[in-house]
Design a protein around this motif. Structure first.
Motif, PDB file in Angstrom:
ATOM      1  N   LYS A 136     -16.843  32.858 -38.719  1.00  0.00           N
ATOM      2  CA  LYS A 136     -16.889  31.770 -39.678  1.00  0.00           C
ATOM      3  C   LYS A 136     -16.322  30.462 -39.124  1.00  0.00           C
ATOM      4  O   LYS A 136     -16.839  29.382 -39.386  1.00  0.00           O
ATOM      5  CB  LYS A 136     -16.110  32.185 -40.927  1.00  0.00           C
ATOM      6  N   ARG A 180     -27.486  17.885 -37.875  1.00  0.00           N
ATOM      7  CA  ARG A 180     -26.084  17.449 -37.866  1.00  0.00           C
ATOM      8  C   ARG A 180     -25.813  16.513 -39.056  1.00  0.00           C
ATOM      9  O   ARG A 180     -24.749  16.568 -39.670  1.00  0.00           O
ATOM     10  CB  ARG A 180     -25.770  16.758 -36.545  1.00  0.00           C
ATOM     11  N   LEU A 181     -26.790  15.681 -39.400  1.00  0.00           N
ATOM     12  CA  LEU A 181     -26.620  14.777 -40.542  1.00  0.00           C
ATOM     13  C   LEU A 181     -26.668  15.520 -41.875  1.00  0.00           C
ATOM     14  O   LEU A 181     -25.906  15.221 -42.791  1.00  0.00           O
ATOM     15  CB  LEU A 181     -27.708  13.698 -40.537  1.00  0.00           C
ATOM     16  N   LYS A 182     -27.577  16.490 -41.975  1.00  0.00           N
ATOM     17  CA  LYS A 182     -27.800  17.145 -43.259  1.00  0.00           C
ATOM     18  C   LYS A 182     -26.900  18.352 -43.478  1.00  0.00           C
ATOM     19  O   LYS A 182     -26.667  18.756 -44.611  1.00  0.00           O
ATOM     20  CB  LYS A 182     -29.258  17.613 -43.365  1.00  0.00           C
ATOM     21  N   PRO A 226     -23.577  18.971 -42.012  1.00  0.00           N
ATOM     22  CA  PRO A 226     -22.351  18.729 -41.238  1.00  0.00           C
ATOM     23  C   PRO A 226     -21.327  19.848 -41.421  1.00  0.00           C
ATOM     24  O   PRO A 226     -20.462  20.016 -40.567  1.00  0.00           O
ATOM     25  CB  PRO A 226     -21.827  17.414 -41.824  1.00  0.00           C
ATOM     26  N   HIS A 227     -21.459  20.596 -42.511  1.00  0.00           N
ATOM     27  CA  HIS A 227     -20.550  21.717 -42.721  1.00  0.00           C
ATOM     28  C   HIS A 227     -20.920  22.905 -41.845  1.00  0.00           C
ATOM     29  O   HIS A 227     -20.155  23.846 -41.716  1.00  0.00           O
ATOM     30  CB  HIS A 227     -20.568  22.143 -44.191  1.00  0.00           C
ATOM     31  N   LYS A 244     -21.001   5.489 -39.116  1.00  0.00           N
ATOM     32  CA  LYS A 244     -19.949   5.795 -40.084  1.00  0.00           C
ATOM     33  C   LYS A 244     -19.918   7.266 -40.482  1.00  0.00           C
ATOM     34  O   LYS A 244     -18.943   7.753 -41.017  1.00  0.00           O
ATOM     35  CB  LYS A 244     -20.180   4.984 -41.367  1.00  0.00           C
ATOM     36  N   PHE A 245     -21.012   7.937 -40.292  1.00  0.00           N
ATOM     37  CA  PHE A 245     -21.170   9.231 -40.941  1.00  0.00           C
ATOM     38  C   PHE A 245     -21.507  10.332 -39.936  1.00  0.00           C
ATOM     39  O   PHE A 245     -20.858  11.355 -39.886  1.00  0.00           O
ATOM     40  CB  PHE A 245     -22.306   9.084 -41.962  1.00  0.00           C
ATOM     41  N   SER A 253     -21.130  11.490 -36.916  1.00  0.00           N
ATOM     42  CA  SER A 253     -20.423  11.493 -35.637  1.00  0.00           C
ATOM     43  C   SER A 253     -20.889  12.667 -34.787  1.00  0.00           C
ATOM     44  O   SER A 253     -21.533  13.592 -35.270  1.00  0.00           O
ATOM     45  CB  SER A 253     -18.928  11.593 -35.893  1.00  0.00           C
ATOM     46  N   LEU A 267     -23.292  13.148 -49.491  1.00  0.00           N
ATOM     47  CA  LEU A 267     -23.289  13.945 -48.258  1.00  0.00           C
ATOM     48  C   LEU A 267     -24.679  14.057 -47.643  1.00  0.00           C
ATOM     49  O   LEU A 267     -24.834  13.992 -46.427  1.00  0.00           O
ATOM     50  CB  LEU A 267     -22.763  15.362 -48.542  1.00  0.00           C
ATOM     51  N   LYS A 268     -25.687  14.230 -48.486  1.00  0.00           N
ATOM     52  CA  LYS A 268     -27.034  14.498 -47.977  1.00  0.00           C
ATOM     53  C   LYS A 268     -27.834  13.225 -47.717  1.00  0.00           C
ATOM     54  O   LYS A 268     -28.775  13.237 -46.941  1.00  0.00           O
ATOM     55  CB  LYS A 268     -27.804  15.363 -48.982  1.00  0.00           C
ATOM     56  N   PHE A 326     -25.056  22.856 -49.153  1.00  0.00           N
ATOM     57  CA  PHE A 326     -24.151  21.724 -49.381  1.00  0.00           C
ATOM     58  C   PHE A 326     -22.754  21.924 -48.795  1.00  0.00           C
ATOM     59  O   PHE A 326     -21.957  20.978 -48.794  1.00  0.00           O
ATOM     60  CB  PHE A 326     -24.018  21.463 -50.887  1.00  0.00           C
ATOM     61  N   GLY A 327     -22.448  23.105 -48.335  1.00  0.00           N
ATOM     62  CA  GLY A 327     -21.105  23.374 -47.816  1.00  0.00           C
ATOM     63  C   GLY A 327     -20.262  24.081 -48.851  1.00  0.00           C
ATOM     64  O   GLY A 327     -20.459  23.912 -50.054  1.00  0.00           O
ATOM     65  N   HIS A 351     -16.796  26.839 -48.103  1.00  0.00           N
ATOM     66  CA  HIS A 351     -15.440  27.067 -47.592  1.00  0.00           C
ATOM     67  C   HIS A 351     -14.943  25.923 -46.719  1.00  0.00           C
ATOM     68  O   HIS A 351     -13.780  25.565 -46.748  1.00  0.00           O
ATOM     69  CB  HIS A 351     -15.400  28.372 -46.788  1.00  0.00           C
ATOM     70  N   ASP A 352     -15.833  25.394 -45.912  1.00  0.00           N
ATOM     71  CA  ASP A 352     -15.403  24.386 -44.947  1.00  0.00           C
ATOM     72  C   ASP A 352     -15.572  22.970 -45.461  1.00  0.00           C
ATOM     73  O   ASP A 352     -15.431  22.015 -44.706  1.00  0.00           O
ATOM     74  CB  ASP A 352     -16.231  24.529 -43.658  1.00  0.00           C
ATOM     75  N   THR A 408     -15.462  18.895 -43.727  1.00  0.00           N
ATOM     76  CA  THR A 408     -16.644  18.034 -43.738  1.00  0.00           C
ATOM     77  C   THR A 408     -16.362  16.740 -44.483  1.00  0.00           C
ATOM     78  O   THR A 408     -16.717  15.651 -44.034  1.00  0.00           O
ATOM     79  CB  THR A 408     -17.824  18.758 -44.419  1.00  0.00           C
ATOM     80  N   LYS A 461     -14.111  14.462 -42.339  1.00  0.00           N
ATOM     81  CA  LYS A 461     -14.675  13.867 -41.126  1.00  0.00           C
ATOM     82  C   LYS A 461     -15.991  13.163 -41.378  1.00  0.00           C
ATOM     83  O   LYS A 461     -16.444  12.365 -40.584  1.00  0.00           O
ATOM     84  CB  LYS A 461     -14.925  14.966 -40.085  1.00  0.00           C
ATOM     85  N   PHE A 462     -16.670  13.545 -42.444  1.00  0.00           N
ATOM     86  CA  PHE A 462     -18.071  13.171 -42.553  1.00  0.00           C
ATOM     87  C   PHE A 462     -18.345  12.436 -43.859  1.00  0.00           C
ATOM     88  O   PHE A 462     -18.931  11.363 -43.869  1.00  0.00           O
ATOM     89  CB  PHE A 462     -18.888  14.477 -42.508  1.00  0.00           C
ATOM     90  N   GLY A 463     -17.905  13.033 -44.965  1.00  0.00           N
ATOM     91  CA  GLY A 463     -18.331  12.519 -46.269  1.00  0.00           C
ATOM     92  C   GLY A 463     -17.349  11.515 -46.825  1.00  0.00           C
ATOM     93  O   GLY A 463     -16.746  11.749 -47.866  1.00  0.00           O
TER      94      GLY A 463
END
Lengths: 444, 444
Positions: free
Chosen positions: A178, A198-200, A202-203, A425-426, A428, B199-200, B414-415, B417-418, B422, B425-427
């Motif tokens: 995991k 990676r964009l869609k 990221p988790h 920005k998003f 990375s 996020l998406k 959509f993510g 546990h992690d 996300t 770092k991302f959203g």
């Protein structure tokens, strides 16, 4: 002109990381028609024993991740190697190659980089196949899957990304991995998938190496002339006379074709196995050669699309320029193109594909969401001038597949004009790698 | 027990930002059954003239954004106000409220915050309706749209997000507002949509205010007891005796129901219009009241789900605790629940819905992707103990809708546990706002 031009622009892309659809030579022989497919398969590259060691497995995927329609599942093939993986305790990474429009074994064999670095990183390597290609065929057979717009309906990039995400989530659970980071790889269309994933997701993935991935080749984000201009410049860069000979050759072909016995003469000049039916077919054949040459213009000998010397464009131009003064321009062109189509010298004559509009996965994708406008500029391009015309493109898609393209969908779903801000920005940890001679570099 | 518990957990959520499906009272009256819907509509709140000024428009949407199936489009309703928008030159922002599971007018009227701050920011305000709710109904009618699993198949969060994205992209083009930042708003399920959309679709929205959005209420991310524990603690916080009376009441109801004439006595005690058929229906009715009370436990009088005083839980407990010593426990409960169901004093008797499993949009969503496990802990909860059982949940969905839930899909897409990593770092630019008394606060 419109028709053959569209065929080129889509086909060129699909062969960038080539379509090697193993079934196409069989069940779809009449309709499917990547022109170099037969030729490519004949070189044997695809059927060489694998260089890298992996296990082949299958995972049952939903046909439609985004609805709850009752549809049959399909087996997604994936190649996996845990030989060098240091395991979950040490957070061994997972290298996930985003399979593109072809047989995944071929991509695995031609992506040495991933295999070479895996031991260094203690990484697991996974190559999932893209749905509707290779062995990952819905509806039980390629014949059924490629039957019509209804069955092809689920051949989209978004569904493919969801396949990868569902598969890797399941694998991570099975390996108790995991927390192991997933790093994406991909080239050409597969590179686009890597960046988009990676964009869609990221988790799921912490980063992506997106090689030669023209994610901006949509709508009017980059000028439509970009692709052919870069190809042309690659020739001009080697030799401006070579560029000019090619540029002049199209009119020569057309006027020759219009004369009495002209098609026979062209057939003979270009050593074709069958009598040329139309100069359009010859245009296609030559344009494809130049475009592919630009994509694989490596400084070392390679055996990727075709067996080729290092700096193949230089070699082509040497031939075109090198024949004695006064030689007919078409003979020059023939000498040059021989480097591409027959470097091994094994071809006795050339087969031109006369059905470039058969059903293929990539052509469907190009007719639905992967709508990439391409023009050829009168001045800067060595190709015949052509202005992209969406209306006629749409008509063709309606005719060929009964489907209406959605040219704005990709940019709505994944970003377009504003993607640079988003990436900054998003998104990375995405590396877009490409050579500047790569004709797809303009779309990044 | 299993059956009624599931109904509660899904229904509670749907009414958090209530389902106000205007057609349900008509064409689907027999099958559709948000129990408070009729009651709610009867209070007139929904049909009050709009407090805020907007224009109502319609946009033709694809039914399936993620495939190329030939399906009919449907009109998506959206409310729009440009009154305070400072326009594209000054980069006036666009406030986009992510419509949730109900009539969008009702959400617009109950989301004063967006309207209040819009003038300050010179913002355009857009309230698009969620597909399959309100007037945004595919297949021409609610009857057709809600017919079966096939027609309901496209009622998903991903499709709704794509609707919003396509609509806003089109609006921005029409208003020449390409560079105007889009800020998302949403509450409850709509808050989840706002967070997920940021996020998406980071290329479309620069930020989101996600109120009361339990994006972690999936799989085993938060303990399944969380929701009922928070509700229970809200009561205990006001009065531990009140908590205890409620906790004891269930056995009392069950044992009373088992006696001769017990159901008649319960009918009389709780002032029901129709004779009680099963104690399960009474359980449902009471559990719903407690749960909704926790969701709207505002410190000021409100008229959101029902007409209620400020601190309604405190008022309920005052009644439960306040009746003379020796009063039957069920009479106490009735006094308390009257605060919720009849604060205006207009109800002569109470209608219990005897068909809590009728087809509703949210029940479908709960049976497909919005699978939120909920248990009631023997010790810490005042509700009857109940352990979530996925197997029986799945069976019910198969029975009710002929659909198999996909409990892991939301976290894959959509993510889960992690998601904290996300989001960090991302959203960026997502505000998750909630009160700590909010029973959904545990899922964030």
């Amino acid at each position: 002109m419109v028709e053959h031009r569209w065929s080129l622009s889509t086909l060129v892309f699909s062969v960038a990381f080539i379509i090697v659809v193993s079934y196409s030579a069989q069940s779809l022989a009449l309709k499917h028609s990547s022109r170099f497919l037969g030729k490519f398969a004949a070189t044997g590259t695809h059927f060489e024993p694998p260089q890298f060691l992996y296990e082949t497995r299958y995972f049952q995927q939903r046909l439609d991740h985004f609805s709850f329609s009752e549809l049959p599942t399909f087996p997604q093939r994936y190649l996996i190697s845990t030989d060098h993986w240091v395991g979950p305790q040490r957070l061994g990474p997972i290298f996930l190659y985003c399979g593109n429009e072809g047989d995944i074994e071929w991509f695995a064999q031609n992506t040495g980089f991933v295999w070479e670095i895996a031991p260094q990183f203690g990484a697991m390597v996974v190559f999932p196949e893209h749905r509707y290609y290779g062995e990952s065929i819905p509806f039980g057979s390629a014949k059924e899957a490629y039957k019509d717009a209804t069955t092809l309906s689920y051949l989209t990039a978004e569904q493919a990304l969801a396949d990868f995400s569902v598969l890797i989530t399941d694998l991570k659970q099975n390996f108790s991995a995991k927390d192991c980071p997933v790093v994406l790889f991909g080239g050409s269309y597969g590179g686009m998938l890597a960046a988009w994933m990676r964009l869609k997701y990221p988790h799921i993935a912490v980063g992506a190496l997106a090689s030669s991935a023209p994610i901006l080749q949509f709508e009017d984000i980059v000028p439509p002339e970009t692709f052919y201009d870069i190809v042309s410049n690659n020739f001009k860069r080697e030799s401006s006379t070579c560029f000019n000979y090619i540029k002049q050759s199209w009119d020569e072909i057309t006027s020759t074709g219009q004369t009495y016995n002209g098609l026979e003469r062209l057939t003979k000049t270009f050593n074709l196995c069958q009598k040329l039916k139309s100069t359009v077919d010859l245009y296609d054949w030559l344009e494809s050669a130049y475009s592919y040459l630009a994509m694989v213009n490596y400084p070392y000998p390679s055996d990727f699309l075709m067996t080729l010397p290092g700096h193949p464009i230089r070699e082509v131009c040497k031939k075109i320029d090198g024949v004695p003064a006064g030689t007919n321009i078409l003979e020059r062109i023939y000498e040059g193109v021989n480097v591409y189509y027959n470097y091994t010298g094994k071809e006795k004559c050339f087969e031109l594909d006369d059905d470039p509009h058969g059903m293929s996965g990539w052509d469907w994708q190009a007719c639905t969401e992967m709508v990439m406008p391409m023009s050829s500029n009168q001045d800067s391009s060595m190709f015949p001038p052509y202005e992209y015309n969406y209306t006629s493109f749409q008509e063709e898609c309606l005719n060929d597949y009964g489907v209406k393209p959605r040219p704005k969908w990709i940019t709505t779903e994944f970003g377009g004009h504003d993607i640079h801000a988003t990436l900054k920005k998003f998104g990375s940890n995405i590396i877009f790698s490409n050579g500047l001679l790569d004709p797809w570099s303009g779309g990044r």
